[in-house]
Scaffold this motif. Structure first.
Motif, PDB file in Angstrom:
ATOM      1  N   ARG A  34       3.529 -13.420  -5.116  1.00 41.97           N
ATOM      2  CA  ARG A  34       3.247 -13.735  -3.717  1.00 41.97           C
ATOM      3  C   ARG A  34       1.811 -14.157  -3.459  1.00 41.97           C
ATOM      4  NH1 ARG A  34       6.039  -8.455  -0.767  1.00 41.97           N
ATOM      5  NH2 ARG A  34       7.981  -8.418  -1.985  1.00 41.97           N
ATOM      6  N   GLY A  35       0.921 -13.786  -4.365  1.00 44.70           N
ATOM      7  CA  GLY A  35      -0.497 -13.988  -4.124  1.00 44.70           C
ATOM      8  C   GLY A  35      -1.134 -12.713  -3.597  1.00 44.70           C
ATOM      9  N   TYR A  36      -2.423 -12.586  -3.828  1.00 46.26           N
ATOM     10  CA  TYR A  36      -3.145 -11.374  -3.446  1.00 46.26           C
ATOM     11  C   TYR A  36      -3.141 -11.168  -1.929  1.00 46.26           C
ATOM     12  CZ  TYR A  36      -7.177  -8.290  -2.700  1.00 46.26           C
ATOM     13  OH  TYR A  36      -8.002  -7.288  -2.291  1.00 46.26           O
ATOM     14  N   HIS A  37      -3.505 -12.207  -1.192  1.00 44.50           N
ATOM     15  CA  HIS A  37      -3.611 -12.051   0.260  1.00 44.50           C
ATOM     16  C   HIS A  37      -2.251 -11.831   0.918  1.00 44.50           C
ATOM     17  CE1 HIS A  37      -7.821 -12.357   0.877  1.00 44.50           C
ATOM     18  NE2 HIS A  37      -7.942 -13.606   0.459  1.00 44.50           N
ATOM     19  N   ALA A  38      -1.203 -12.376   0.345  1.00 42.39           N
ATOM     20  CA  ALA A  38       0.129 -12.258   0.943  1.00 42.39           C
ATOM     21  C   ALA A  38       0.812 -10.938   0.609  1.00 42.39           C
ATOM     22  CB  ALA A  38       1.009 -13.425   0.496  1.00 42.39           C
ATOM     23  N   THR A  39       0.196 -10.132  -0.221  1.00 42.49           N
ATOM     24  CA  THR A  39       0.757  -8.828  -0.593  1.00 42.49           C
ATOM     25  C   THR A  39       0.014  -7.727   0.151  1.00 42.49           C
ATOM     26  OG1 THR A  39       1.288  -9.633  -2.816  1.00 42.49           O
ATOM     27  CG2 THR A  39       1.268  -7.254  -2.493  1.00 42.49           C
ATOM     28  N   SER A  40       0.744  -6.938   0.911  1.00 38.81           N
ATOM     29  CA  SER A  40       0.127  -5.854   1.673  1.00 38.81           C
ATOM     30  C   SER A  40       0.289  -4.528   0.944  1.00 38.81           C
ATOM     31  CB  SER A  40       0.771  -5.750   3.057  1.00 38.81           C
ATOM     32  OG  SER A  40       2.124  -5.318   2.940  1.00 38.81           O
ATOM     33  N   MET A  41      -0.494  -3.569   1.370  1.00 37.35           N
ATOM     34  CA  MET A  41      -0.341  -2.227   0.822  1.00 37.35           C
ATOM     35  C   MET A  41       1.044  -1.674   1.152  1.00 37.35           C
ATOM     36  SD  MET A  41      -3.069  -1.412  -0.864  1.00 37.35           S
ATOM     37  CE  MET A  41      -3.381   0.355  -0.889  1.00 37.35           C
ATOM     38  N   ARG A  42       1.577  -2.059   2.291  1.00 37.56           N
ATOM     39  CA  ARG A  42       2.934  -1.640   2.636  1.00 37.56           C
ATOM     40  C   ARG A  42       3.952  -2.215   1.659  1.00 37.56           C
ATOM     41  NH1 ARG A  42       4.803  -2.363   8.758  1.00 37.56           N
ATOM     42  NH2 ARG A  42       3.203  -0.725   8.930  1.00 37.56           N
ATOM     43  N   ASP A  43       3.740  -3.477   1.249  1.00 41.17           N
ATOM     44  CA  ASP A  43       4.624  -4.083   0.248  1.00 41.17           C
ATOM     45  C   ASP A  43       4.592  -3.279  -1.051  1.00 41.17           C
ATOM     46  OD1 ASP A  43       5.267  -6.198   1.968  1.00 41.17           O
ATOM     47  OD2 ASP A  43       3.594  -7.422   1.237  1.00 41.17           O
ATOM     48  N   LEU A  44       3.385  -2.936  -1.479  1.00 40.51           N
ATOM     49  CA  LEU A  44       3.232  -2.169  -2.716  1.00 40.51           C
ATOM     50  C   LEU A  44       3.918  -0.816  -2.607  1.00 40.51           C
ATOM     51  CD1 LEU A  44      -0.524  -2.924  -3.449  1.00 40.51           C
ATOM     52  CD2 LEU A  44       1.389  -3.557  -4.919  1.00 40.51           C
ATOM     53  N   ALA A  45       3.683  -0.142  -1.505  1.00 36.35           N
ATOM     54  CA  ALA A  45       4.278   1.178  -1.317  1.00 36.35           C
ATOM     55  C   ALA A  45       5.798   1.090  -1.305  1.00 36.35           C
ATOM     56  CB  ALA A  45       3.773   1.798  -0.019  1.00 36.35           C
ATOM     57  N   GLY A  46       6.332   0.056  -0.630  1.00 37.42           N
ATOM     58  CA  GLY A  46       7.778  -0.100  -0.566  1.00 37.42           C
ATOM     59  C   GLY A  46       8.395  -0.318  -1.934  1.00 37.42           C
ATOM     60  N   GLU A  47       7.760  -1.143  -2.759  1.00 41.08           N
ATOM     61  CA  GLU A  47       8.269  -1.395  -4.111  1.00 41.08           C
ATOM     62  C   GLU A  47       8.250  -0.126  -4.965  1.00 41.08           C
ATOM     63  OE1 GLU A  47       9.371  -4.228  -5.807  1.00 41.08           O
ATOM     64  OE2 GLU A  47       9.523  -5.244  -3.864  1.00 41.08           O
ATOM     65  N   LEU A  48       7.308   0.748  -4.678  1.00 37.10           N
ATOM     66  CA  LEU A  48       7.147   1.977  -5.463  1.00 37.10           C
ATOM     67  C   LEU A  48       7.896   3.157  -4.866  1.00 37.10           C
ATOM     68  CD1 LEU A  48       3.374   1.412  -6.023  1.00 37.10           C
ATOM     69  CD2 LEU A  48       4.974   1.769  -7.903  1.00 37.10           C
ATOM     70  N   GLY A  49       8.513   2.947  -3.706  1.00 28.98           N
ATOM     71  CA  GLY A  49       9.212   4.045  -3.052  1.00 28.98           C
ATOM     72  C   GLY A  49       8.267   5.115  -2.547  1.00 28.98           C
ATOM     73  N   MET A  50       7.099   4.696  -2.086  1.00 33.02           N
ATOM     74  CA  MET A  50       6.084   5.617  -1.613  1.00 33.02           C
ATOM     75  C   MET A  50       5.770   5.355  -0.145  1.00 33.02           C
ATOM     76  SD  MET A  50       3.393   5.279  -4.796  1.00 33.02           S
ATOM     77  CE  MET A  50       2.209   6.459  -4.112  1.00 33.02           C
ATOM     78  N   GLN A  51       5.184   6.329   0.524  1.00 33.74           N
ATOM     79  CA  GLN A  51       4.608   6.119   1.830  1.00 33.74           C
ATOM     80  C   GLN A  51       3.292   5.363   1.661  1.00 33.74           C
ATOM     81  OE1 GLN A  51       6.028   6.966   4.790  1.00 33.74           O
ATOM     82  NE2 GLN A  51       7.824   7.621   3.597  1.00 33.74           N
ATOM     83  N   GLY A  52       2.985   4.496   2.612  1.00 33.45           N
ATOM     84  CA  GLY A  52       1.781   3.683   2.491  1.00 33.45           C
ATOM     85  C   GLY A  52       0.527   4.500   2.253  1.00 33.45           C
ATOM     86  N   GLY A  53       0.380   5.595   2.993  1.00 36.20           N
ATOM     87  CA  GLY A  53      -0.809   6.411   2.843  1.00 36.20           C
ATOM     88  C   GLY A  53      -0.911   7.094   1.501  1.00 36.20           C
ATOM     89  N   SER A  54       0.233   7.285   0.836  1.00 38.49           N
ATOM     90  CA  SER A  54       0.223   7.981  -0.458  1.00 38.49           C
ATOM     91  C   SER A  54      -0.479   7.171  -1.536  1.00 38.49           C
ATOM     92  CB  SER A  54       1.657   8.287  -0.893  1.00 38.49           C
ATOM     93  OG  SER A  54       2.311   9.101   0.046  1.00 38.49           O
ATOM     94  N   LEU A  55      -0.517   5.848  -1.375  1.00 41.94           N
ATOM     95  CA  LEU A  55      -1.191   5.013  -2.369  1.00 41.94           C
ATOM     96  C   LEU A  55      -2.661   5.385  -2.506  1.00 41.94           C
ATOM     97  CD1 LEU A  55       0.218   1.429  -1.685  1.00 41.94           C
ATOM     98  CD2 LEU A  55       0.464   2.734  -3.795  1.00 41.94           C
ATOM     99  N   TYR A  56      -3.266   5.802  -1.402  1.00 43.13           N
ATOM    100  CA  TYR A  56      -4.700   6.061  -1.417  1.00 43.13           C
ATOM    101  C   TYR A  56      -5.062   7.350  -2.151  1.00 43.13           C
ATOM    102  CZ  TYR A  56      -5.007   2.173   1.802  1.00 43.13           C
ATOM    103  OH  TYR A  56      -4.938   0.923   2.355  1.00 43.13           O
ATOM    104  N   ALA A  57      -4.047   8.100  -2.564  1.00 41.92           N
ATOM    105  CA  ALA A  57      -4.315   9.244  -3.433  1.00 41.92           C
ATOM    106  C   ALA A  57      -4.582   8.785  -4.864  1.00 41.92           C
ATOM    107  CB  ALA A  57      -3.129  10.214  -3.407  1.00 41.92           C
TER     108      ALA A  57
END
Length: 208
Positions: A34-57
Motif C-alpha cells: 500500500r505504501g508507507y503513507h497509505a498504511t495506518s497504525m489501525r491497519d497494522l493493528a487490524g492485520e495483527l488482531g490487536m487493539q491500536g493502542g496495544s502496538l505502542y507497547a
C-alpha cells in the motif's frame, strides 16, 4: 540414541516469532503493498488482531517500523557484499558473485526490499541522511570493484567508474520491481544473465 519416531531436524518447527517480529513482518507487507503513507497504525493493528493502542507497547510509532525495516535490509546487504572486499578472485569473478549476492538478498526479502528501495524517502531527515550515507558505501563498493578490474587489466581502461557502478546498481536494485520468487528464473539465473550482458561490455579486448 535417536528416537526413530521423532521428526527429522529439517522438519522441526521454527521457533515462534516474537510479537515485535510479527509486527515488522506485517508492516513490511503492508508498506510494500500500500505504501508507507497509505498504511495506518489501525491497519497494522487490524492485520495483527490487536487493539491500536496495544502496538505502542512494542514500538514507538510508525516511523520506528520503517526505520527498522530499512536498517535490517541495509545490514543484510552489508553482510552479503562486504566480505567480498578481501576475496582474492579477479574483479570480473567478484563482480559476478556480488551481483548474485545482491539479487539474492532482494529475492529472499521481496517485501522489505520493496520498502527499502521505494519507501525510504519518507524517512525523517536524520534517518534519511543515514540511509543516503549507507547508499554511498554500497556505491563505493561497486566502484572499487570496477576500479580493481581496470587496474588488473580485466576491464577496459576507458570505463567511467562512476557510470559503470551506477549501471550495475540499477540492474541489481531494480530487480524488486519485476522478480517473482517461485518463477522460472532463480536469483542465480538473473545474476548470471545480467553479469553476462554487463561483462561483455566491460571486459578489455583480447590482444592479438
Amino acid at each position: 540414541m535417536t528416537d526413530p519416531a521423532a521428526p527429522p531436524e529439517s522438519a522441526a518447527e521454527a521457533p515462534a516469532k516474537t510479537r515485535r517480529e510479527q509486527i515488522y513482518d506485517v508492516a513490511s507487507r503492508l508498506f510494500s503493498e500500500r505504501g508507507y503513507h497509505a498504511t495506518s497504525m489501525r491497519d497494522l493493528a487490524g492485520e495483527l488482531g490487536m487493539q491500536g493502542g496495544s502496538l505502542y507497547a512494542h514500538i514507538s510509532g510508525k516511523e520506528d517500523l520503517l526505520i527498522e525495516i530499512v536498517n535490517r535490509a541495509a545490514r543484510q546487504f552489508d553482510a552479503a557484499l562486504f566480505t567480498l572486499r578481501d576475496d582474492p578472485r579477479p574483479a570480473d569473478h567478484k563482480l559476478r558473485e556480488a551481483m548474485y549476492r545482491h539479487i539474492r538478498v532482494v529475492a529472499d526479502n521481496m517485501e522489505s526490499a520493496t520498502v527499502f528501495f521505494h519507501e525510504w524517502k519518507h524517512l525523517s531527515p536524520a534517518a534519511y541522511a543515514r540511509v543516503t550515507a549507507w547508499r554511498d558505501t554500497i556505491d563505493t563498493f561497486y566502484r572499487e570493484l570496477v576500479r580493481q578490474g581496470i587496474d588488473e587489466g580485466v576491464f577496459r581502461q576507458d570505463l567511467d567508474v562512476k557510470m559503470t557502478a551506477n549501471l550495475i546498481l540499477s540492474a541489481v536494485n531494480w530487480t524488486y520491481t519485476w522478480y517473482r520468487p517461485g518463477g522460472t528464473l532463480t536469483p542465480r539465473d538473473v545474476a548470471e544473465g545480467y553479469a553476462d550482458m554487463l561483462l561483455g561490455g566491460l571486459r578489455a579486448p583480447e590482444e592479438g
